[in-house]
Design an enzyme around this catalytic site. Structure first.
Site, mmCIF file in Angstrom:
data_model
loop_
_atom_site.group_PDB
_atom_site.id
_atom_site.type_symbol
_atom_site.label_atom_id
_atom_site.label_comp_id
_atom_site.label_asym_id
_atom_site.label_seq_id
_atom_site.Cartn_x
_atom_site.Cartn_y
_atom_site.Cartn_z
ATOM 1 N N HIS A 289 -15.031 0.011 3.183
ATOM 2 C CA HIS A 289 -14.853 1.344 3.753
ATOM 3 C C HIS A 289 -16.051 2.249 3.477
ATOM 4 O O HIS A 289 -16.066 3.389 3.889
ATOM 5 C CB HIS A 289 -13.594 2.002 3.173
ATOM 6 C CG HIS A 289 -12.344 1.250 3.488
ATOM 7 N ND1 HIS A 289 -11.618 1.468 4.631
ATOM 8 C CD2 HIS A 289 -11.706 0.255 2.825
ATOM 9 C CE1 HIS A 289 -10.568 0.646 4.648
ATOM 10 N NE2 HIS A 289 -10.609 -0.094 3.540
ATOM 11 N N CYS B 93 -7.687 2.250 1.493
ATOM 12 C CA CYS B 93 -8.739 1.461 0.867
ATOM 13 C C CYS B 93 -8.236 0.820 -0.415
ATOM 14 O O CYS B 93 -7.764 1.492 -1.330
ATOM 15 C CB CYS B 93 -9.934 2.368 0.568
ATOM 16 S SG CYS B 93 -11.182 1.548 -0.449
ATOM 17 N N SER C 42 0.803 -1.231 0.000
ATOM 18 C CA SER C 42 0.000 0.000 0.000
ATOM 19 C C SER C 42 0.828 1.269 0.000
ATOM 20 O O SER C 42 0.278 2.363 -0.162
ATOM 21 C CB SER C 42 -0.914 0.020 1.221
ATOM 22 O OG SER C 42 -1.744 -1.101 1.189
#
Lengths: 379, 622
Positions: free
Chosen positions: B373, B386, B328
């Site tokens: 989310h 997310c 991420s």
């Protein structure tokens, strides 16, 4: 003095000629002077060759002193006494030579020594003197030049011990003894035809000698002599370094104690067999000329004594002994300067070591004895 | 003709003739010898003088002292120490077996020592090198030296000599950065400039020691000596001094490095911290590490085996060669690309229900948050990380655009930092896949790349460099380790200039601020994945957490950290720069199998940044 009475008994009248003290002491002044100069020069070179080691010098000086003592003692023995015991000396020497391969002691791969319990003895060393004595004694029994039969017998007297010594192996000594025997024959007046015949048969025997008597290391030495560069790190090393030492010495040398080849230890066996190279490096060509002159003087004095001798036995003996000394000198200098293959022979009276010096001094003692035991009035 | 009786007169004349002949013979022979001597000593004198000088005069190289290595504050990282060695000159030892046997009673040496000793003798067996002393033992203690000196006369050809040996005072801490030197091997002997390395025994093998070998090594001096037949020097004739190697000052702050090392604790992983404005690397750590001093004189095979076979892989340089999925952490960069390409705007939202499906495919691409989310805009997508938002973005951008934007930040190619052994990582492309996998690019693979997974890998160095660029709002500075050099010619250290590699130009300058602000909220908002470190921070942190999958979970299965063996657990990542307003430090932390970036990697980064941003300022004030 016993010699006085001997002279007296032969009816010599002392009042007719003044006899010098040296003569009474059985000393030949020119020979003694030559030998003293040579040994002194030798000690000088040895001090440098041995890395200025005072202990080594002291040991050698002791040997020189012992050798001169032997000379004086030998000079007192009348030659005809020697002649009487020659045959027995020869037989003892021969027996010991035969005993060496059976019961001898080895050192550095060669069996040359006999242990007599009290001390070690090297029979081949004694034979250097005994052979010319024996040949001279044998030939002087009859007229000269010797008849073919006697010549053959004399040759056998030489060849047999030479072969025994060569087998030990000790190439240097066997060459020396063979040549001393030959010189006695030569001086005895054998005809040129026989000399040519001996030379031819020696040449014919050379291959057999190579195959059966020479050890591989000796063959290698000869091959290396023919082409030293073929093995510069191995057996060619000695001769290459020795030639560098001699050549770099030049006309006047690098100076005493300043020879780089010897001081930096590039030259092997520099205080023994190769000491001549040290001399040539540090004293140059002039030093070499001085040394050669000394040898020439001693040899000529020896041959003069031989000529002046009054009996066949003493003439042949004196001549033979002198020529041993010459052969020593020639083989060593020839080897160190690359003219001859490397055979282990020292430079007489100069190299470190006592054995050959004592033998040679005994020989010079005999020469002096011959010179000083003459019947003067017969001249 | 021959008289029957002995005729004394005749015999005397015969003998005199022969004796005279002998005199002539002797004279001729001595004349011949004299000519021979004249020839050698006078005619060929010059030739033999040359040979004689060749014998005795030798040129001995004096190896230059190797340059020291310091950190940016002048703390020593590599130096030369005088150590005592037991050396044997084989040509001077009468009986090697006996000597070794007797030596072992005085000075212990191992089987490896003996092996290397014999190997070196074999290597030296030809030419002048066979006179060289060969080391049997290194680093003797003073006790061992004393014990040997007492009975040294019993060991001809054996000596104890002092030599310069490389020493790394910080041991494990800097091993992967500095690398180490070792004895020149046969392969290196072929490559090096023989003249420059006359007398040198060592050469840089890895790290800085290898990269800056030329500067560190120096130039050998020459000594003309007179030596004897066994090569022992008798006196020096002439001498020119060697030029020592340059001292190097690295951008590394060894105290900061120590903080990072302590913060990492027993975790495996890497930390790289860069000054964004200069590109200078402040700390660069790979854990676990090893003691570089073991390698200098040849590591024993037992020690080497231990290091090599360790499951922890201490010899593996993680910051240079560890190619990890960035996870991420790439999301801020993806977001920037999305804004630039117009695929997204800051206020446009995507609904996240916990998974994403490409139209016409059954496969569900899951979000890390199973329940989803909900309504997610750009800021929330970064702050809460997310996945669905970025699946959607990646899919709409396509792999070609992703590749072109991310490659500007240095992914998929060497950073060019001044250290040996860097790996390029992999930023996948259509072309790459066709060439290497002989398969077309599948759209699903684009989604994985969008969240830093799939084929996408990067080294910790690349990651830190990419975020230094982000911190600089696009200004790319070459990451580097060399801070200054000091040579004997110039007394004061000379600072290295740092190089700008250019600037990433974007259409909308405010997009930088947008991304920076979202990264700030990762640490400083109540939902941020790194809120734990932002809470009481005295400075503003812009960061991003990441979790890289080691193990692919089957469709429908659940990732349960506790039931998985440790080596299959996710890698925890964290990237950050701070203070956000005027970044002084950019950092990347990877903790292998550490689990969550926010809980494991971020606190490590925080400790390093605290040390750099707070403690130093206070120290400076105090």
């Amino acid at each position: 003095m016993s010699s006085h009475s001997a002279l007296d008994s032969r009816g010599v009248d002392h009042t007719r000629r003044k006899i010098s003290l040296a003569f009474r002491l059985h000393i030949d002044i020119p020979l003694l002077a030559g030998l003293l100069l040579l040994t002194t020069f030798g000690l000088l070179v040895l001090y440098s060759a041995g890395g200025e080691d005072p202990e080594m010098l002291t040991r050698q000086i002791t040997r020189v002193a012992v050798a001169f003592t032997v000379l004086f003692v030998a000079a007192q023995i009348p030659p005809h006494w020697l002649k009487i015991i020659t045959f027995w000396l020869f037989m003892i020497g021969l027996l010991m030579l035969i005993a060496v391969p059976l019961a001898g002691e080895s050192h550095k791969g060669a069996q040359r020594w006999l242990n007599l319990g009290v001390f070690l003895i090297q029979p081949s060393e004694m034979m250097k003197l005994i052979i010319p004595m024996m040949v001279a004694a044998y030939l002087s029994e009859h007229h000269l030049p010797p008849e073919p039969k006697r010549l053959l017998a004399a040759t056998a007297l030489i060849i047999f011990p030479v072969l025994l010594i060569a087998k030990q192996p000790d190439l240097g000594t066997s060459i020396l003894i063979a040549s001393s025997g030959f010189f006695v024959l030569f001086l005895a007046g054998i005809s040129w035809r026989i000399i040519a015949g001996l030379a031819a048969s020696a040449a014919a025997l050379l291959p057999l000698f190579w195959i059966y008597l020479m050890k591989p290391y000796q063959q290698q030495r000869v091959l290396t002599f023919l082409d030293p560069e073929s093995d510069p790190r191995g057996s060619g090393y000695h001769i290459i370094q020795s030639k560098i030492a001699i050549g770099s010495g030049g006309g006047f040398g690098k100076g005493w104690l300043n020879g780089t080849q010897s001081q930096l230890e590039f030259l092997p066996e520099r205080h023994t067999d190769f000491i001549f190279a040290v001399l040539a490096e540090e004293f140059g060509f002039w030093g070499v000329l001085i040394l050669f002159s000394l040898y020439l003087f001693i040899i000529f004095r020896g041959l003069t004594i031989a000529i002046q001798a009054q009996e066949t036995y003493t003439r042949l003996l004196a001549g033979g002994i002198t020529m041993i000394f010459f052969t020593y000198f020639f083989v060593n200098v020839g080897m160190v300067s690359g003219l001859l293959p490397v055979v282990g022979l020292p430079l007489p009276m100069v190299s470190y070591g006592g054995t050959s010096m004592v033998t040679l001094m005994a020989a010079f003692g005999i020469l002096m004895s011959i010179q000083t035991h003459r019947r003067l009035l017969d001249q | 003709m021959i008289p029957a009786l002995k005729d004394h007169h005749f015999e005397a004349i015969l003998f005199r003739n022969r004796a005279t002949l002998a005199m002539v013979l002797v004279s001729l022979v001595i004349l011949m010898l004299t000519i021979r001597m004249f020839n050698l000593q006078v005619t060929q004198h010059d030739h033999f003088t040359t040979l004689s000088n060749d014998n005795r005069v030798h040129t001995v190289p004096i190896p230059p002292p190797r340059g020291n290595i310091y950190d940016r504050n002048g703390i020593l990282l590599a130096e030369n120490r005088t150590t005592f060695r037991l050396e044997i000159t084989p040509t001077r030892v009468p009986d090697m077996l006996d000597t070794l046997q007797r030596l072992s009673q005085l000075i212990s040496y191992s089987k490896e020592d003996l092996e290397r000793f014999h190997q070196e003798i074999r290597l030296n067996r030809r030419g002048a090198r066979r006179f060289n002393p060969v080391p049997l033992r290194f680093s003797l203690t003073t006790e061992e030296v004393a014990r040997f000196e007492v009975s040294r006369h019993q060991f001809p050809g054996v000596s104890i000599n002092d030599r310069q040996t490389r020493h790394y005072p910080l041991h494990n801490l800097t091993a992967h950065v500095i690398g180490y030197i070792g004895r020149i091997n046969e392969e290196e002997l072929q490559q090096i400039d023989q003249g420059g390395y006359r007398g040198s025994e060592y050469i840089g093998k890895t790290g800085i020691e290898h990269y800056y070998e030329e500067m560190l090594h120096g130039t050998p001096g020459i000594r003309q000596v007179e030596s004897n037949v066994i090569g022992r020097v008798i006196r020096v004739l002439e001498e020119s001094q060697p030029t020592p190697g340059d001292d190097l000052f690295l951008t590394i702050d060894s105290k900061l490095q120590a903080v990072a090392d302590e913060a990492m604790g027993d975790y495996r992983g890497a930390v790289v911290a860069i000054q964004p404005k200069t590109g200078g690397i402040l700390a660069m750590l790979s854990k676990p590490s090893f003691n570089a001093n073991l390698f200098v004189n040849g590591i024993s095979s037992r020690d080497y085996q231990e290091l090599r076979d360790s499951g922890e892989r201490p010899l593996f340089n993680r910051f240079l060669q560890g190619q990890y999925p960035p996870g991420s952490t790439v999301k801020p960069l993806m977001a920037l690309a999305g804004l630039e390409t117009g695929q997204i705007t800051a206020d446009k939202s995507t609904f996240c229900n916990g998974w994403y499906q490409i139209k016409g495919y059954k496969h569900k691409y899951r979000d890390w948050k199973k329940r989803g989310h909900g309504e997610t805009d750009l800021d929330k997508a970064i702050v809460e990380s997310c996945d669905v938002y970025f699946y959607n973005l990646a899919y709409s951008m396509g792999i070609d655009a992703i590749n072109s934007y991310l490659s500007q930040f240095g992914f998929g190619r060497l950073s060019g930092a001044d250290i040996t052994g860097e790996q390029p990582g992999l930023l996948p492309s259509r072309q790459w896949k066709e060439v290497n996998r002989e398969e077309p690019w599948y759209p699903g693979e684009t989604l994985s790349v969008g969240i830093g997974q799939g084929f996408f890998t990067a080294t910790p160095l690349q990651l830190s460099s990419a975020f230094a660029t982000l911190a600089n709002q696009g200004e790319q500075i070459q990451p580097h380790l060399l801070y200054a050099t000091r040579s004997t010619r110039i007394e004061n250290p000379q600072l290295q200039k740092y190089a700008s590699l250019g600037r990433i130009t974007i259409k909308e300058q405010s997009n930088w601020d947008q991304i920076h602000d979202s990264m700030r909220r990762v640490a400083h908002s109540s939902h941020g994945t790194a809120r734990k470190i932002g809470k009481r921070s005295k400075y503003t942190i812009a960061g991003k957490t990441g979790t890289a999958q080691v193990f692919t979970i089957k469709q429908g299965d659940k990732y349960d950290e506790k039931s998985l063996p440790e080596h299959l657990r996710d890698h925890a990542l964290f990237v950050a720069f701070a203070p956000m307003e005027d970044p002084e430090i950019a950092i990347a932390v990877i903790v292998e199998n550490g689990g969550h970036g926010g809980s494991v990697a971020a606190p490590i980064a925080k400790q390093v940044m605290d040390r750099y941003l707070i403690d130093y300022t206070q120290e400076g004030a105090g």
